[in-house]
Every structure is written in structure tokens, then in C-alpha cells.
Scaffold this active site. Sequence first.
Site, PDB file in Angstrom:
ATOM      1  N   ASP A  70      -6.309  -3.086   2.890  1.00  0.00           N
ATOM      2  CA  ASP A  70      -7.550  -2.113   2.083  1.00  0.00           C
ATOM      3  C   ASP A  70      -6.834  -2.175   0.224  1.00  0.00           C
ATOM      4  O   ASP A  70      -5.305  -3.075   0.371  1.00  0.00           O
ATOM      5  CB  ASP A  70      -6.907   0.019   2.415  1.00  0.00           C
ATOM      6  N   GLU A 128      -4.017   1.471   4.323  1.00  0.00           N
ATOM      7  CA  GLU A 128      -1.939   2.171   3.799  1.00  0.00           C
ATOM      8  C   GLU A 128      -2.068   3.009   2.653  1.00  0.00           C
ATOM      9  O   GLU A 128      -0.763   2.820   2.585  1.00  0.00           O
ATOM     10  CB  GLU A 128      -1.694   0.494   3.835  1.00  0.00           C
ATOM     11  N   GLU A 157       3.617  -7.719   2.303  1.00  0.00           N
ATOM     12  CA  GLU A 157       3.680  -7.370   0.778  1.00  0.00           C
ATOM     13  C   GLU A 157       4.281  -7.808   0.014  1.00  0.00           C
ATOM     14  O   GLU A 157       5.044  -8.649   0.389  1.00  0.00           O
ATOM     15  CB  GLU A 157       4.449  -5.607   1.249  1.00  0.00           C
TER      16      GLU A 157
HETATM   17 ZN   LIG Z   1       0.424  -2.725  -0.165  1.00  0.00          ZN
END
Ligand SMILES: [Zn+2]
Length: 356
Positions: A70, A128, A157
Site C-alpha cells: 500500500d 501498513e 523499506e
Molecule cells: Zn513503508
Amino acid sequence: MTLNTANLVELTLEICNVESVSGSEANLADQIERTLKTASHLSVHRSGNAMVASTNLGRAKRVLIAGHIDTVPVAGNLPATLHHFEREQVILGRGTVDMKGGVAVMLKLALELENPVFDVSWIFYDNEEVASELNGLGRMVRETPELFAGEFAVLCEPTSAMVEGGCNGTIRVEVSAKGTKAHSARPWMGENAIHKLTPALQSLSSYEPQTVSVDGLEYRESLNAVLASAGIATNVIPDLATLTVNYRFAPDKSASEAEAMLREFFSGYEVVVTDAAEGARPGLNTELAQAFIASTKTEVRPKYGWTDVARFSALGIPAVNYGPGDPSLAHADNESVPVGHLFDCEQGLRGWLTGN
Ligand SMILES: [Zn+2]
């Protein structure tokens, strides 16, 4: 439709251009699932818009590699576009940094690495960027904990393709002073709750945040008032004043130790915890972590923000962040990822997973 994983740059563009703001990931999740299912070496388990694709080669060790699919809301920055500057190529658009560049690297490697040296569970999840109770990784861990057994985890990430270990924990408390209401023309009849916060504010402004070494990394803490509220009218001495304080604490402490520290720091005040999340130790002393750092050939830095590595840490799995894109551009309208980062992360993970 399946995604074309042949070309990493094209794949990143393609994934970015399937809009997937938190809560509306279904279309992208469908495409990722169909793509993973074309690989006979993967078994895919889907739950809602999250899924785990696992190899089952009977290897001695299993590693987990995870990324959320997302994004925060689009701000006129889709479709994503490729730009050629003199020295580098950059993909500009929502999600390029946080974190569809990482998702593209994961998807390409999941399909291509039929014979990794560890068993690998590739985890793609939803929600998230919104409230923690919606987090797809948290949901799947509750539903199917057996899918989350492993010795080490990498969360893709953005880290500018460096390794960032662990993360600080975070706790928020409300610190309140009580007084007695009175007309401001006769303040001696009351007791001013705002004034009673003075010692708390003085302690905060003179506090020197600690830097704490954990497994060889230096975690910088912070302690700050972030909200203040008091008063009901401009001619009334207030009987209640409240500061909201956020403490970002190094992962050598638990959230309950951080709470105890705050209760002592604000002794004499009423202290109410409104929100707390554990940090994550970097876990860099393990053999798998050392091999990972050696393959990626980067220096290791601490992560100050909170990330889902803490969810792995809570399962007893050491975890690091490693992904393309400058984290300071996450959520920015001009979010963009250098193509070089994509290839660096692809190469780093590929080398680690193939033992080269
Ligand atoms: Zn992230």
C-alpha cells in the site's frame, strides 16, 4: 494479467502504476498473486490482500523477506515516470520510495531464485500506512503464525540501499497537572494548573537525550512535548493542564521500562500512557545477519523511526531494513527512487540468497 518481471525498471513502473492506497490494494494484490503463481517453486498463501510465497526446499534455515504494497494517498504524482538525468536515472511518483521499488525487487527475485541457499518466505502485505490494527502483516501473523517461522528477516523499506538495523521504540503519555478553577480577576481563590506544568516543561527543555549503543549501533533517543492543552476561557484560571509527551527510546529498553522512566521523570504528575510500541534490537551478531551485511557490502546504520521490523523482533526473529529509495522522501509529493538503488538492492539480496 501478470506483471512482467523481466526488467526491474519496467516492473517498478508497472507496480507503481497500479494504484494501491491503503484499503484499496486488491487489484495490485491480485496481480502479484497471479505473478507468484506462475512460479512452480513457490507455494502461495493469500489472506485478504496479503500473501506469503514460500520455497520448500528443505533447507536448514529459512529467511523472511517482506514489503507492504500500500501507499499513502496519491498527490497528482501518478503515473510514475522514468527520468534520465546526466548522471542517473530516477523513477518519480507515488510509492517509488515507500515502498514499491522494494516490492519490485522482491517480486523479481521471488520468481527468479528457484534454488536459494536458504528457504525463503516472500511476504507482501496491505495496510501498513494506516492504523496498526489494520496492518496486514500483523493480521497474517495472528492467523497463520506457522508461516512466520524463520531465522532472520529483511524488510525492504527504503534505506538508500544501506542496511538499517533494528528500530527505536515509541511511547506517548499524557502528563497532567490539576488545580482549582477561579475567576482570573481573583486568582488567589484558585490554583493555576498551567503554571503547575512549569517544572515538567523545565525538565523537558533541559533534558539531554541519550545515545545508547545496542549490538554495536548507536541509537539516538528523543523526549519531547508534542501537544499541550489547557484552559476553558480567557477569564478563568484553569484547573487542568495536559502535556502529551513522546519518548523515542533505544531498543535496549522495553516499552514498560520506558514507561517506568517517564513515570519517574514526571513524578508528582498524573501520567497516562496513550500509545506504546516496542523497539527492535538489530540482532546483528547472528551468522545470518553477518552474511547478509557482507553480501550487501554496505555499512550498517541504526533506524530511528518505527518500522515493522519490530513485529519480527517480537516473534524472536532478528530483522533489518534494506531497500531502495531515500527514506526522507517517503510520503513526499516528489517521491522518487534512483534506478541505481533498485539494482543495488537486487544484487545485494541475490548475492546473499545464492551464496555468491
Ligand atoms: Zn513503508
